[in-house]
Every structure is written in structure tokens, then in C-alpha cells.
Scaffold this motif. Structure first.
Motif, PDB file in Angstrom:
ATOM      1  N   PRO A 118      45.321  43.574  43.651  1.00 59.63           N
ATOM      2  CA  PRO A 118      44.605  42.440  44.248  1.00 59.63           C
ATOM      3  C   PRO A 118      45.464  41.727  45.285  1.00 59.63           C
ATOM      4  O   PRO A 118      46.694  41.740  45.207  1.00 59.63           O
ATOM      5  N   GLY A 119      44.818  41.116  46.267  1.00 58.68           N
ATOM      6  CA  GLY A 119      45.541  40.364  47.284  1.00 58.68           C
ATOM      7  C   GLY A 119      45.327  40.897  48.678  1.00 58.68           C
ATOM      8  O   GLY A 119      44.875  42.032  48.880  1.00 58.68           O
ATOM      9  N   ALA A 120      45.623  40.054  49.661  1.00 60.66           N
ATOM     10  CA  ALA A 120      45.459  40.434  51.067  1.00 60.66           C
ATOM     11  C   ALA A 120      46.403  41.562  51.443  1.00 60.66           C
ATOM     12  O   ALA A 120      47.504  41.678  50.894  1.00 60.66           O
ATOM     13  N   LYS A 121      45.965  42.404  52.365  1.00 63.26           N
ATOM     14  CA  LYS A 121      46.755  43.548  52.814  1.00 63.26           C
ATOM     15  C   LYS A 121      47.229  43.355  54.256  1.00 63.26           C
ATOM     16  O   LYS A 121      46.580  42.686  55.047  1.00 63.26           O
ATOM     17  N   LYS A 122      48.357  43.964  54.555  1.00 65.78           N
ATOM     18  CA  LYS A 122      48.910  43.908  55.902  1.00 65.78           C
ATOM     19  C   LYS A 122      48.666  45.203  56.668  1.00 65.78           C
ATOM     20  O   LYS A 122      49.180  45.385  57.761  1.00 65.78           O
ATOM     21  N   PHE A 123      47.912  46.122  56.065  1.00 64.46           N
ATOM     22  CA  PHE A 123      47.570  47.373  56.742  1.00 64.46           C
ATOM     23  C   PHE A 123      46.079  47.383  57.052  1.00 64.46           C
ATOM     24  O   PHE A 123      45.295  46.632  56.457  1.00 64.46           O
ATOM     25  N   ASP A 124      45.692  48.252  57.989  1.00 63.06           N
ATOM     26  CA  ASP A 124      44.268  48.423  58.286  1.00 63.06           C
ATOM     27  C   ASP A 124      43.634  49.370  57.277  1.00 63.06           C
ATOM     28  O   ASP A 124      42.530  49.149  56.812  1.00 63.06           O
ATOM     29  N   PHE A 125      44.356  50.450  56.952  1.00 65.84           N
ATOM     30  CA  PHE A 125      43.977  51.268  55.802  1.00 65.84           C
ATOM     31  C   PHE A 125      45.219  51.967  55.271  1.00 65.84           C
ATOM     32  O   PHE A 125      46.214  52.125  55.970  1.00 65.84           O
ATOM     33  N   ASP A 126      45.157  52.345  53.993  1.00 65.59           N
ATOM     34  CA  ASP A 126      46.267  53.030  53.330  1.00 65.59           C
ATOM     35  C   ASP A 126      45.799  54.413  52.924  1.00 65.59           C
ATOM     36  O   ASP A 126      44.666  54.585  52.468  1.00 65.59           O
ATOM     37  N   ILE A 127      46.673  55.414  53.098  1.00 66.09           N
ATOM     38  CA  ILE A 127      46.344  56.783  52.698  1.00 66.09           C
ATOM     39  C   ILE A 127      47.491  57.311  51.839  1.00 66.09           C
ATOM     40  O   ILE A 127      48.611  57.483  52.313  1.00 66.09           O
ATOM     41  N   ASN A 128      47.200  57.525  50.541  1.00 66.46           N
ATOM     42  CA  ASN A 128      48.289  57.880  49.627  1.00 66.46           C
ATOM     43  C   ASN A 128      47.754  58.461  48.323  1.00 66.46           C
ATOM     44  O   ASN A 128      48.135  58.037  47.242  1.00 66.46           O
ATOM     45  N   GLN A 129      46.848  59.420  48.413  1.00 63.05           N
ATOM     46  CA  GLN A 129      46.275  60.073  47.238  1.00 63.05           C
ATOM     47  C   GLN A 129      45.733  59.058  46.231  1.00 63.05           C
ATOM     48  O   GLN A 129      45.965  59.175  45.019  1.00 63.05           O
ATOM     49  N   VAL A 130      45.023  58.064  46.727  1.00 61.87           N
ATOM     50  CA  VAL A 130      44.449  57.050  45.850  1.00 61.87           C
ATOM     51  C   VAL A 130      43.001  57.439  45.529  1.00 61.87           C
ATOM     52  O   VAL A 130      42.154  57.514  46.419  1.00 61.87           O
ATOM     53  N   SER A 131      42.745  57.681  44.260  1.00 65.59           N
ATOM     54  CA  SER A 131      41.402  58.068  43.836  1.00 65.59           C
ATOM     55  C   SER A 131      40.473  56.856  43.819  1.00 65.59           C
ATOM     56  O   SER A 131      40.866  55.761  43.400  1.00 65.59           O
ATOM     57  N   ILE A 132      39.255  57.073  44.263  1.00 66.41           N
ATOM     58  CA  ILE A 132      38.244  56.024  44.264  1.00 66.41           C
ATOM     59  C   ILE A 132      37.770  55.793  42.827  1.00 66.41           C
ATOM     60  O   ILE A 132      37.430  56.753  42.123  1.00 66.41           O
ATOM     61  N   SER A 133      37.791  54.554  42.394  1.00 67.03           N
ATOM     62  CA  SER A 133      37.299  54.242  41.045  1.00 67.03           C
ATOM     63  C   SER A 133      36.657  52.862  41.050  1.00 67.03           C
ATOM     64  O   SER A 133      36.975  52.014  41.891  1.00 67.03           O
ATOM     65  N   GLU A 134      35.757  52.650  40.098  1.00 67.58           N
ATOM     66  CA  GLU A 134      35.062  51.368  40.008  1.00 67.58           C
ATOM     67  C   GLU A 134      36.029  50.237  39.686  1.00 67.58           C
ATOM     68  O   GLU A 134      35.878  49.125  40.187  1.00 67.58           O
ATOM     69  N   SER A 135      37.026  50.511  38.859  1.00 64.91           N
ATOM     70  CA  SER A 135      37.984  49.460  38.503  1.00 64.91           C
ATOM     71  C   SER A 135      38.802  49.034  39.717  1.00 64.91           C
ATOM     72  O   SER A 135      39.063  47.839  39.924  1.00 64.91           O
ATOM     73  N   ARG A 136      39.184  49.981  40.553  1.00 64.03           N
ATOM     74  CA  ARG A 136      39.957  49.651  41.749  1.00 64.03           C
ATOM     75  C   ARG A 136      39.102  48.950  42.796  1.00 64.03           C
ATOM     76  O   ARG A 136      39.616  48.150  43.578  1.00 64.03           O
ATOM     77  N   LYS A 137      37.814  49.249  42.797  1.00 61.14           N
ATOM     78  CA  LYS A 137      36.918  48.602  43.759  1.00 61.14           C
ATOM     79  C   LYS A 137      36.785  47.102  43.514  1.00 61.14           C
ATOM     80  O   LYS A 137      36.291  46.373  44.367  1.00 61.14           O
ATOM     81  N   LYS A 138      37.226  46.646  42.363  1.00 57.31           N
ATOM     82  CA  LYS A 138      37.196  45.212  42.086  1.00 57.31           C
ATOM     83  C   LYS A 138      38.246  44.468  42.906  1.00 57.31           C
ATOM     84  O   LYS A 138      38.128  43.264  43.130  1.00 57.31           O
ATOM     85  N   ALA A 139      39.278  45.188  43.349  1.00 56.19           N
ATOM     86  CA  ALA A 139      40.378  44.559  44.087  1.00 56.19           C
ATOM     87  C   ALA A 139      40.439  44.959  45.552  1.00 56.19           C
ATOM     88  O   ALA A 139      40.924  44.191  46.388  1.00 56.19           O
ATOM     89  N   VAL A 140      39.949  46.157  45.887  1.00 59.86           N
ATOM     90  CA  VAL A 140      40.039  46.658  47.266  1.00 59.86           C
ATOM     91  C   VAL A 140      38.742  47.359  47.651  1.00 59.86           C
ATOM     92  O   VAL A 140      37.874  47.586  46.807  1.00 59.86           O
ATOM     93  N   ALA A 141      38.652  47.701  48.919  1.00 64.77           N
ATOM     94  CA  ALA A 141      37.523  48.494  49.409  1.00 64.77           C
ATOM     95  C   ALA A 141      38.006  49.908  49.690  1.00 64.77           C
ATOM     96  O   ALA A 141      39.200  50.133  49.942  1.00 64.77           O
ATOM     97  N   PHE A 142      37.095  50.864  49.626  1.00 66.33           N
ATOM     98  CA  PHE A 142      37.419  52.264  49.903  1.00 66.33           C
ATOM     99  C   PHE A 142      36.525  52.814  50.997  1.00 66.33           C
ATOM    100  O   PHE A 142      35.363  52.404  51.135  1.00 66.33           O
ATOM    101  N   SER A 143      37.065  53.775  51.738  1.00 66.03           N
ATOM    102  CA  SER A 143      36.254  54.535  52.677  1.00 66.03           C
ATOM    103  C   SER A 143      35.504  55.605  51.897  1.00 66.03           C
ATOM    104  O   SER A 143      35.665  55.737  50.677  1.00 66.03           O
ATOM    105  N   SER A 144      34.707  56.383  52.585  1.00 62.04           N
ATOM    106  CA  SER A 144      34.145  57.590  51.987  1.00 62.04           C
ATOM    107  C   SER A 144      35.301  58.491  51.561  1.00 62.04           C
ATOM    108  O   SER A 144      36.402  58.407  52.110  1.00 62.04           O
ATOM    109  N   GLY A 145      35.060  59.362  50.599  1.00 62.36           N
ATOM    110  CA  GLY A 145      36.113  60.264  50.145  1.00 62.36           C
ATOM    111  C   GLY A 145      36.489  61.280  51.212  1.00 62.36           C
ATOM    112  O   GLY A 145      35.618  61.847  51.874  1.00 62.36           O
ATOM    113  N   TYR A 146      37.801  61.499  51.373  1.00 63.08           N
ATOM    114  CA  TYR A 146      38.248  62.486  52.361  1.00 63.08           C
ATOM    115  C   TYR A 146      38.774  63.762  51.706  1.00 63.08           C
ATOM    116  O   TYR A 146      39.067  64.743  52.383  1.00 63.08           O
TER     117      TYR A 146
END
Length: 297
Positions: A118-146
Motif C-alpha cells: 500500500p502507498g503512493a508509488k514513484k514509478f509509472d509501472f513496475d515489471i517484476n514477475q508480480v502475479s495479479i491477485s484480488e488481494s494485491r488489487k486492494k493496494a495497487v492497480a494492474f495492467s492486463s496480464g502479459y
């Protein structure tokens, strides 16, 4: 009252009366104003994803986050800006789709768990093998899966875990994984081992524990599993991969600030790259060694 002043008052009164009468009869002025505002808003929406003109952290630049070290096969030689490795190549492809050339991409070190905390980010987007999950969506937004990913088990060839054919065969072995990952979730939620799994801050530490026999096996994503056994720990083998949990696909997604105005634009870029075959081509180029592994039933 002087004659000149009287004439001025008469003229002003006439003008004001005419304006009031016009507004009363036509009612057009307020409507025209609202129409202008609406047109402006529509134009702003249409231009929200204008190439190279996004409301980024740094004007004219695209700030991309990832962890350090940046592991292969996702990155090459721990250098995200090289354009080599699947995720580096994907990041630059997304940037190009958004209208930003390579010289406009700025890389930023972001620890794995910090990316989706949780918290503000200093990046426009992050790419680091982060799996999309409902629990994580509570703190951040995700793009479509790549990238569609499977989790896999890596064990030393001499380990008792090396002969596992099913999830049940892993219940009595000592497993390890990086903290905060879906790899660890698979151990806890699917395997449910008799012994509490070992948890590590980084995959490097998990691999060291595997090499020294502190754990019987570790769980990582499938491409990383093949890289570990092929280039880093040749005395280890890919035991197998887990089936999709509940039949759902696990996907890596680009991470954005929860309130980011770029999310739809970035998702649109990823969707376009999937549609035109770019993602498939990059996957073939950089992850071709991640061939099928037996599925642990």
C-alpha cells in the motif's frame, strides 16, 4: 445630473435590458457554455493516451520499476536497461506502444514486496514477475496480464523431493520460497506440508539454501526453474509444475499506483502487443528454454 452623465446611464440601462431580454427569450448562453465544457472534457478523454503525452511521474519520461538483482531469464546480466531478457523487452515494447522511445525510459530500483505494498508509488509501472491477485488489487492497480505462468518445484537430483510425482508426494519434504510470492502461496495453500516452509527475502537466498541442502526443494515460476537448473544449479532438476489453482490462469501484470490515471492506457498497450503477436514472439525469444514439465497431480 449633467446631461452627459444622464445619457451614459440611459445607454448602460438599455444594454443591460437587452442582455437580460436575450437570455430570457433564448436561454442559449448557458447551454452554449455547458456544450463547450462537455466538448473539452470529451477531447481530454480522447487524448488521454496520446503517444508520448501521458501524465507520467517525470514529464516526457516513463519511469519503470523492478527489483535488484534483476534475474534471468526476465533480465540479462542484472541490467534492466539492456532490452535483453523477457521483461526488459516487454517493458520497452509497452513504452514504444505508449509513444516513448528507449531514451525516454528511466529504470528505478523497487524491492519486490514494495511494488505492490500500500502507498503512493514513484514509478509509472513496475515489471517484476508480480502475479495479479484480488488481494494485491486492494493496494495497487494492474495492467492486463502479459505472461501466463505456472509455478514449479526445483530439487537437487539427490533429494527425496526429486522423485515426486504428485502434490501429495511433497507433503513430507522441506520446501522453501521467496516471501510475498505466489510460489509461497502454492506451498501453503496447495501442498500444505507437514513442516513449515522456509521463507527467504530473495530468490538468491532460496537457491543458496537449496544448494546447501537446507531445504529439499524450492518453488519458483517455471521459466526461472529451468534457468536455475540449466545455468545456476546444474545438480538440480525441475521436478514438475503445479496445475492451475482452481482452474484459474495465473498471470503476471504490470503494477501501477492504485489511483494511477495510466492504468487503462498501459493495459491497452499490453492488449495491443498480445493481439499483434509481439508478446508471443518475445516469449519465444527469451523463454523458449522453459519447455513443458510434468504436471504434479
Amino acid at each position: 445630473m449633467h446631461l452627459a452623465n444622464r445619457s451614459l446611464v440611459t445607454s448602460v440601462t438599455a444594454v443591460c435590458s437587452a442582455v437580460v431580454l436575450c437570455a430570457a427569450l433564448t436561454g442559449c448562453a448557458p447551454q452554449a457554455e455547458e456544450k463547450t465544457k462537455a466538448s473539452g472534457q470529451a477531447g481530454a478523454t480522447a487524448g488521454a493516451c496520446a503517444p508520448g503525452g501521458l501524465a507520467t511521474e517525470v514529464e516526457g519520461k516513463l519511469t519503470v520499476g523492478t527489483d535488484k538483482p534483476a534475474y534471468a531469464p526476465w533480465f540479462s546480466d542484472d541490467e534492466p536497461s539492456s532490452g535483453k531478457g523477457f521483461e526488459s523487452a516487454v517493458a520497452y515494447a509497452v513504452a514504444k506502444q505508449l509513444g516513448y522511445g528507449r531514451d525516454a525510459v528511466v529504470w528505478q530500483h523497487v524491492p519486490f514486496n514494495s511494488a505492490f505494498a500500500p502507498g503512493a508509488k514513484k514509478f509509472d509501472f513496475d515489471i517484476n514477475q508480480v502475479s495479479i491477485s484480488e488481494s494485491r488489487k486492494k493496494a495497487v492497480a494492474f495492467s492486463s496480464g502479459y505472461y501466463d505462468v505456472r509455478q514449479a518445484v526445483v530439487a537437487l537430483k539427490s533429494s527425496k523431493a526429486a522423485g515426486a510425482k504428485s502434490v501429495a508426494d511433497l507433503k513430507d519434504v522441506k520446501l522453501g520460497a521467496q516471501v510475498g510470492t505466489t510460489s509461497l502461496e502454492f506451498i501453503n495453500d496447495l501442498v500444505k506440508p507437514a513442516t513449515k516452509p522456509a521463507v527467504y527475502q530473495r530468490n538468491d537466498f532460496a537457491k543458496s539454501a537449496l544448494k546447501t541442502g537446507q531445504v529439499d526443494a524450492i518453488v519458483v515460476d517455471l521459466p526461472t526453474a529451468f534457468y536455475i537448473t540449466g545455468a545456476e544449479v546444474p545438480e538440480a532438476k525441475v521436478v514438475g509444475q503445479f496445475p492451475n489453482s482452481g482452474g484459474k490462469r495465473e498471470q503476471f501484470g504490470l503494477v501501477l499506483d492504485k489511483e494511477s490515471t495510466l492504468t487503462s492506457c498501459v493495459s491497452g498497450a499490453v492488449d495491443a502487443l498480445r493481439k499483434d503477436g509481439t508478446l508471443a514472439a518475445l516469449e519465444k525469444e527469451w523463454l523458449s528454454d522453459a519447455v513443458d514439465a510434468p504436471v504434479l497431480k
